[in-house]
Design a protein around this motif. Structure first.
Motif, PDB file in Angstrom:
ATOM      1  N   LYS A  97      -0.676   9.602  -3.531  1.00  0.00           N
ATOM      2  CA  LYS A  97       0.000  10.598  -4.374  1.00  0.00           C
ATOM      3  C   LYS A  97       0.976   9.909  -5.314  1.00  0.00           C
ATOM      4  O   LYS A  97       1.094  10.257  -6.496  1.00  0.00           O
ATOM      5  CB  LYS A  97       0.771  11.581  -3.486  1.00  0.00           C
ATOM      6  CG  LYS A  97      -0.083  12.708  -2.962  1.00  0.00           C
ATOM      7  CD  LYS A  97       0.826  13.774  -2.352  1.00  0.00           C
ATOM      8  CE  LYS A  97       0.097  14.530  -1.274  1.00  0.00           C
ATOM      9  NZ  LYS A  97       0.985  14.994  -0.215  1.00  0.00           N
ATOM     10  N   ALA A  98       1.685   8.911  -4.768  1.00  0.00           N
ATOM     11  CA  ALA A  98       2.657   8.190  -5.598  1.00  0.00           C
ATOM     12  C   ALA A  98       1.946   7.509  -6.758  1.00  0.00           C
ATOM     13  O   ALA A  98       2.445   7.525  -7.883  1.00  0.00           O
ATOM     14  CB  ALA A  98       3.404   7.162  -4.759  1.00  0.00           C
ATOM     15  N   HIS A 112      -6.262   0.916  -4.005  1.00  0.00           N
ATOM     16  CA  HIS A 112      -5.444   1.492  -2.927  1.00  0.00           C
ATOM     17  C   HIS A 112      -6.257   1.916  -1.715  1.00  0.00           C
ATOM     18  O   HIS A 112      -5.814   1.749  -0.590  1.00  0.00           O
ATOM     19  CB  HIS A 112      -4.663   2.694  -3.444  1.00  0.00           C
ATOM     20  CG  HIS A 112      -3.563   2.306  -4.380  1.00  0.00           C
ATOM     21  ND1 HIS A 112      -2.360   1.826  -3.934  1.00  0.00           N
ATOM     22  CD2 HIS A 112      -3.495   2.307  -5.718  1.00  0.00           C
ATOM     23  CE1 HIS A 112      -1.594   1.544  -4.964  1.00  0.00           C
ATOM     24  NE2 HIS A 112      -2.254   1.835  -6.072  1.00  0.00           N
ATOM     25  N   VAL A 134      -8.965   3.043 -10.467  1.00  0.00           N
ATOM     26  CA  VAL A 134      -8.034   2.025  -9.969  1.00  0.00           C
ATOM     27  C   VAL A 134      -7.524   2.417  -8.582  1.00  0.00           C
ATOM     28  O   VAL A 134      -7.405   1.575  -7.689  1.00  0.00           O
ATOM     29  CB  VAL A 134      -6.853   1.840 -10.950  1.00  0.00           C
ATOM     30  CG1 VAL A 134      -5.887   0.808 -10.418  1.00  0.00           C
ATOM     31  CG2 VAL A 134      -7.373   1.432 -12.310  1.00  0.00           C
ATOM     32  N   GLU A 148       0.678   9.350   1.174  1.00  0.00           N
ATOM     33  CA  GLU A 148       1.637   9.523   0.089  1.00  0.00           C
ATOM     34  C   GLU A 148       1.563   8.403  -0.921  1.00  0.00           C
ATOM     35  O   GLU A 148       1.895   8.596  -2.072  1.00  0.00           O
ATOM     36  CB  GLU A 148       3.039   9.663   0.675  1.00  0.00           C
ATOM     37  CG  GLU A 148       3.218  11.043   1.288  1.00  0.00           C
ATOM     38  CD  GLU A 148       4.564  11.253   1.920  1.00  0.00           C
ATOM     39  OE1 GLU A 148       5.253  10.241   2.172  1.00  0.00           O
ATOM     40  OE2 GLU A 148       4.927  12.404   2.164  1.00  0.00           O
ATOM     41  N   PHE A 149       1.101   7.214  -0.505  1.00  0.00           N
ATOM     42  CA  PHE A 149       1.060   6.153  -1.516  1.00  0.00           C
ATOM     43  C   PHE A 149      -0.015   6.434  -2.558  1.00  0.00           C
ATOM     44  O   PHE A 149       0.104   5.997  -3.701  1.00  0.00           O
ATOM     45  CB  PHE A 149       0.953   4.748  -0.906  1.00  0.00           C
ATOM     46  CG  PHE A 149      -0.297   4.430  -0.125  1.00  0.00           C
ATOM     47  CD1 PHE A 149      -1.477   4.138  -0.772  1.00  0.00           C
ATOM     48  CD2 PHE A 149      -0.262   4.398   1.259  1.00  0.00           C
ATOM     49  CE1 PHE A 149      -2.604   3.809  -0.058  1.00  0.00           C
ATOM     50  CE2 PHE A 149      -1.384   4.069   1.977  1.00  0.00           C
ATOM     51  CZ  PHE A 149      -2.561   3.780   1.315  1.00  0.00           C
ATOM     52  N   ARG A 201      -0.816   8.479  -8.131  1.00  0.00           N
ATOM     53  CA  ARG A 201      -1.206   9.506  -9.105  1.00  0.00           C
ATOM     54  C   ARG A 201      -0.010   9.935  -9.929  1.00  0.00           C
ATOM     55  O   ARG A 201      -0.120  10.172 -11.135  1.00  0.00           O
ATOM     56  CB  ARG A 201      -1.822  10.702  -8.377  1.00  0.00           C
ATOM     57  CG  ARG A 201      -3.226  10.431  -7.897  1.00  0.00           C
ATOM     58  CD  ARG A 201      -3.800  11.640  -7.201  1.00  0.00           C
ATOM     59  NE  ARG A 201      -3.726  12.822  -8.029  1.00  0.00           N
ATOM     60  CZ  ARG A 201      -3.601  14.064  -7.551  1.00  0.00           C
ATOM     61  NH1 ARG A 201      -3.559  14.253  -6.249  1.00  0.00           N
ATOM     62  NH2 ARG A 201      -3.548  15.079  -8.361  1.00  0.00           N
ATOM     63  N   ALA A 202       1.152  10.013  -9.263  1.00  0.00           N
ATOM     64  CA  ALA A 202       2.355  10.397  -9.993  1.00  0.00           C
ATOM     65  C   ALA A 202       2.720   9.351 -11.033  1.00  0.00           C
ATOM     66  O   ALA A 202       3.336   9.662 -12.045  1.00  0.00           O
ATOM     67  CB  ALA A 202       3.522  10.588  -9.030  1.00  0.00           C
ATOM     68  N   LEU A 203       2.334   8.092 -10.792  1.00  0.00           N
ATOM     69  CA  LEU A 203       2.608   7.037 -11.764  1.00  0.00           C
ATOM     70  C   LEU A 203       1.605   7.075 -12.903  1.00  0.00           C
ATOM     71  O   LEU A 203       1.750   6.359 -13.873  1.00  0.00           O
ATOM     72  CB  LEU A 203       2.526   5.665 -11.093  1.00  0.00           C
ATOM     73  CG  LEU A 203       3.681   5.253 -10.188  1.00  0.00           C
ATOM     74  CD1 LEU A 203       3.301   4.042  -9.384  1.00  0.00           C
ATOM     75  CD2 LEU A 203       4.914   4.964 -11.001  1.00  0.00           C
ATOM     76  N   GLY A 204       0.561   7.893 -12.776  1.00  0.00           N
ATOM     77  CA  GLY A 204      -0.440   7.981 -13.832  1.00  0.00           C
ATOM     78  C   GLY A 204      -1.564   6.970 -13.689  1.00  0.00           C
ATOM     79  O   GLY A 204      -2.248   6.675 -14.645  1.00  0.00           O
ATOM     80  N   VAL A 205      -1.761   6.444 -12.493  1.00  0.00           N
ATOM     81  CA  VAL A 205      -2.831   5.462 -12.287  1.00  0.00           C
ATOM     82  C   VAL A 205      -4.184   6.178 -12.318  1.00  0.00           C
ATOM     83  O   VAL A 205      -4.319   7.292 -11.816  1.00  0.00           O
ATOM     84  CB  VAL A 205      -2.638   4.749 -10.928  1.00  0.00           C
ATOM     85  CG1 VAL A 205      -3.726   3.724 -10.701  1.00  0.00           C
ATOM     86  CG2 VAL A 205      -1.280   4.089 -10.870  1.00  0.00           C
ATOM     87  N   ARG A 206      -5.179   5.529 -12.925  1.00  0.00           N
ATOM     88  CA  ARG A 206      -6.511   6.133 -13.029  1.00  0.00           C
ATOM     89  C   ARG A 206      -7.209   6.204 -11.681  1.00  0.00           C
ATOM     90  O   ARG A 206      -6.984   5.374 -10.806  1.00  0.00           O
ATOM     91  CB  ARG A 206      -7.388   5.295 -13.952  1.00  0.00           C
ATOM     92  CG  ARG A 206      -7.170   5.546 -15.389  1.00  0.00           C
ATOM     93  CD  ARG A 206      -7.737   4.392 -16.211  1.00  0.00           C
ATOM     94  NE  ARG A 206      -6.944   4.237 -17.419  1.00  0.00           N
ATOM     95  CZ  ARG A 206      -7.049   5.040 -18.465  1.00  0.00           C
ATOM     96  NH1 ARG A 206      -7.917   6.020 -18.461  1.00  0.00           N
ATOM     97  NH2 ARG A 206      -6.290   4.856 -19.518  1.00  0.00           N
TER      98      ARG A 206
END
Lengths: 347, 533
Positions: free
Chosen positions: A241-242, A257, A252, A238-239, A244-249
């Motif tokens: 997914k989180a 991660h 990165v 989930e981290f 991606r939800a923040l818009g991280v490329r």
């Protein structure tokens, strides 16, 4: 705050190192390996056919760093000095002195002063005897050890980088990318690499660099599976997914991660890959397909032992050196694996 | 005489360099055909107690400094493994929380149930076959006879738990230990399993030691209750007495943290934040060698929902009903069809580079605060991630100030910034997750079961925090959950979803008082009364 951060990061490393240290066998093996490696790095000082220092006619000479010709020492010829030559030897010691390394032979120094036909058995001048060309065996071992380990380390380093990147891309993107890559790897892995190497080395004369590249072509595969599996697992956390939800490329996410989580598996494998790399070089040398003739090599020494069964010191020496080297690497590998095993640390 | 007497039981776990006292001088009795419930929050030592009765804790890690466990007068502490095996699975049986991992995936259920029969009763093959079929019909497994050769993965969670119960009952034990038997199951199935347990208990005149954190389950099932806190029993007594008139502070605290009242503010009509129209998510099915598409599974089927600022919409359904897919689709984290309007603007079909700026405005909070934080980053780095993406120009000190402010807002010390997630409890981790989402000042939050892995009292704290934040920032919430009690406490509107389709959508009071659809009725009855028709 930076310091505190560094401390915290270290604490995990320190804990792992302590856990590694508590494994006595691995820790001692690491010690032995490092001391042997350091000695072999200083091979030129430990075993050399030239003296370390010469005092001649009240002047100092440094044969290790500078090539002298015989005329420098009162000889007649403009040739490079052979310090084992009795004439030169006597001439210098009459007008000064020479400081010799512990083993006064380089791997390619041919001892013409042998009183028995080569291969000569172990004696006071040649502690482990000589091979059938009059080369000192101990000197060959030291230089061969160095080249094997360095070759292994370099090959491990590059094959890890390629393997981790390929595994990361496959595991993270999955789907079609993964499918195509996997099929490619299956085909690539089924190429008979030994025959390919035989063909290539019969066309081009192999060198350290070329051998490295050829072996790299097939060695990078070993880490791909592990890293890919780790990425496939972690990318569903989930981290991620989180993030991606923040818009991280994607790049990165992979680097920040997932990669650190996949590194544990990688580190665990490294000593074993190093081992395999050393074996690869040794076996090529044994078959005569490896490093160019005249270079020191454990594999060639092994081949010498096979060709000269009447001189058992050749075979026994290379066998002992190789088995000790490979065993201590396996012991270190086991220690590293246990130290990085999260199940042991989190308990 | 009691069936089981536990006196002065202590359990200590030893790991390298550390000792943890999980259970401290615990004493309790279980009478014949009685149900006693062991209640407490996670880490209270409930499971350690239950496992040490049968000495099932890992040898060499767990030690018993003191205590005796007597079963019908026979001491179990300190007897040999062989003697203990006579009792295990024969006189005392156990069922576990996770029916997924408690069954061996490589054996058929007949083989697994039959194992204890062969072991303890020495039955022949035909007898075992007969008895297994009988047991399966006893636990009311549908089509019991055809299921004998099924493997665990062919069964649903509830069915697996029935198989587990059948295994436990195979030798007609006198004491059944049930360790959170329904926690991993959906509400309707939970109700079914509980009523089955009750029925079987009276039929076999078994005693039942029920371990749970759910006070509702206790109320429904137990005769007596023992409340545990950090390894000790703080209060024990008849169920009515303890619940009506709790004496110990901790019991009062536990009871007060049950979600009874409505927490949310009355609805204020804000602007429409997100609106979906006929939103569908389909997973294609590929068949054959050429992997041609042969059909699709519709995880979400034409869902239309509108959420306004300051409003919470509860999304309710059983597991596999498409709740999470619906949430992820609204955030465009998985591909979907249908229209999604965010602040009046269509976001469906936007390219991923055009979505990135919108990401700061819609965020998600996940169920498991352990999996949703990267274990290798500090809390500061985790919370900072969003500003690194969306406010990359800010200076180091500004960023730190933003992090400190948001940590403060969710009730964490700003000094926690340099710590790693594993140093925090579940509730604190969930606060970190909220901080990570909140730092970008979103308008819309998807809350995907944010409290279902937390203890009751922590759950209430987190929900209160979420409501406070909603009030302060006028947030729109999509609250995904299977827990109807939480929905009633938190939501303004409820969306009930089954197999991806909306079955009922309306204001929360109306749905709870007067559910129209039969499925909603079953759900509510199972959740509120723990009964099933």
């Amino acid at each position: 705050m930076k310091q505190e951060k560094a401390l915290l990061k270290n604490s995990q490393l320190v804990r792992r190192f302590n856990s590694f240290k508590s494994n006595k066998r691995a820790y001692i093996s690491l010690y032995i390996f490092l001391s042997l490696f350091i000695v072999s790095l200083l091979a030129e000082v430990v075993a050399n056919g030239k003296p370390l220092l010469i005092r001649f006619n009240a002047k100092f000479y440094f044969p290790l760093f500078k090539n002298y010709v015989e005329t420098d020492f009162g000889g007649d010829l403009e040739f490079e000095v052979d310090y084992h030559d009795p004439y030169i030897h006597d001439h210098i010691t009459e007008n000064g002195w020479m400081l010799w390394p512990i083993i006064p032979y380089k791997f390619d120094t041919i001892d013409y002063a042998l009183d028995v036909p080569a291969p000569a058995p172990p004696s006071r001048t040649h502690w482990l005897g000589t091979d059938d060309q009059g080369h000192d065996v101990l000197s060959q071992v030291i230089y061969g050890f160095r080249i094997s380990v360095i070759f292994g380390l370099v090959l491990t380093f590059f094959s890890s980088i390629i393997g981790v990147s390929a595994g990361a891309v496959q595991g993270y993107f999955g789907g079609r990318v993964d499918l195509i890559f996997q099929r490619f790897i299956e085909m690539w892995a089924s190429i008979p690499s030994l025959y390919l190497i035989i063909i290539i080395t019969s066309i081009v004369r192999p060198s350290f660099g070329l051998l490295l590249i050829i072996l790299l072509l097939f060695r990078w595969l070993s880490l791909v599976g592990v890293v890919r599996a780790e990425f496939l697992r972690v990318r569903n956390f989930e981290f991620v997914k989180a993030a991606r939800a923040l818009g991280v490329r994607n790049s990165v996410i992979i680097y920040r991660h997932i990669l650190p989580n996949a590194m544990v598996a990688t580190f665990t494998f490294l000593p074993f890959i190093l081992n395999a790399s050393i074996i690869a070089l040794t076996s090529l040398d044994f078959l005569g397909l490896g490093l160019p003739p005249g270079s020191p090599s454990l594999g060639r020494l092994l081949a010498q032992g096979k060709a000269n069964l009447q001189a058992p010191w050749l075979g026994i020496t290379s066998f002992v050196v190789l088995s000790v080297l490979l065993s201590i690497l396996v012991f270190i590998g086991e220690g590293v694996r246990d130290a990085f095993d999260p199940r042991r640390n989190l308990a | 005489m009691s069936l089981l007497e536990v006196r002065n039981l202590s359990v200590t776990f030893k790991t390298t360099g550390r000792e943890v006292q999980a259970v401290k001088k615990l004493s309790f009795d279980i009478a014949e055909s009685e149900t006693i419930a062991l209640v407490g929050e996670s880490g209270a030592g409930k499971s350690a107690t239950a496992l040490s009765i049968m000495r099932l804790l890992p040898e060499g890690r767990a030690f018993y400094p003191s205590g005796s466990v007597r079963y019908r007068g026979q001491e179990l502490m300190g007897i040999s493994e062989d003697a203990l095996r006579e009792v295990r699975g024969n006189r005392i049986s156990m069922i576990f929380q996770e029916p997924m991992t408690s069954l061996n995936p490589l054996h058929t259920i007949e083989k697994q149930i039959g194992e204890t029969l062969v072991l303890h009763k020495k039955l022949s093959v035909e007898e075992v076959h007969e008895r297994t079929a009988e047991l399966l019909s006893l636990v009311q497994l549908q089509e019991a006879h055809t299921r004998l050769n099924a493997y665990p993965h062919q069964l649903s969670g509830g069915q697996r738990q029935r198989v587990m119960i059948a295994m436990a009952l195979a030798n007609e034990p006198e004491l059944l230990i049930a360790d959170e038997p329904t926690t991993a199951l959906d509400v309707t199935i939970q109700a079914e399993i509980l009523s089955l347990l009750k029925k079987l208990q009276s039929r076999f005149r078994m005693s039942l030691l029920l371990i749970t954190h759910d006070l509702e389950v206790v109320r429904k099932m137990a005769d007596r209750v023992a409340v545990m806190k950090s390894g000790e029993i703080v209060e024990t007594g008849k169920i009515d007495e303890v619940f009506e008139n709790p004496r110990h502070e901790y019991t009062k605290y536990l009871l007060s943290s049950e979600l009874k009242e409505v927490l949310h503010e009355p609805e204020t009509v804000g602007e429409e934040v997100i609106k979906s129209d006929n939103l569908s998510v389909a997973f294609p099915i590929y068949r054959g060698i050429f992997r041609r598409k042969r059909g699709e599974v519709r995880a979400v089927d034409r869902v239309s929902v509108t959420i306004r600022g300051g409003q919470t919409v509860g999304l309710v359904g059983e597991s596999g009903s498409g709740k999470t897919s619906c949430g992820l689709a609204l955030l465009r984290l998985i591909s979907s069809t249908g229209s999604i309007k965010f602040m009046g603007e269509e976001v469906q079909g936007l390219k991923s580079s055009n979505i990135r700026p919108l990401r700061s405005q819609m965020q998600i909070i996940f169920q498991d605060p352990f999996a949703s934080l990267n274990p290798r980053l500090t809390v500061g780095q985790i919370v900072e991630e969003g500003i690194r993406v969306h406010y990359s120009g800010e200076s180091r000190s500004t960023r730190n100030r933003m992090i400190a402010t948001v940590l403060n807002e969710v009730g964490l010390e700003p000094g926690y910034m340099n710590r790693y997630p594993h140093e925090f409890s579940g509730g604190e981790r969930q606060r970190v997750c909220i901080a990570r989402a909140l730092i970008l000042k979103p308008r819309f939050l998807v809350l995907d079961e944010p409290t279902s892995s937390l203890d009751m009292s922590v759950q209430t704290q987190i929900l209160t925090l979420l409501i406070e934040l909603q009030k302060r920032h006028n947030l729109a919430y999509l609250f995904i959950t299977h827990d109807l009690r939480v929905v009633r406490a938190l939501s303004h509107e409820v969306l009930v979803i089954k197999n991806g389709r909306v079955v009922e959508y309306g204001p929360v009071e109306r749905i709870f008082k007067n559910p129209r659809h039969p499925y909603t009725k079953t759900l509510i009855k199972a959740a509120v009364d723990m009964e099933i028709d």
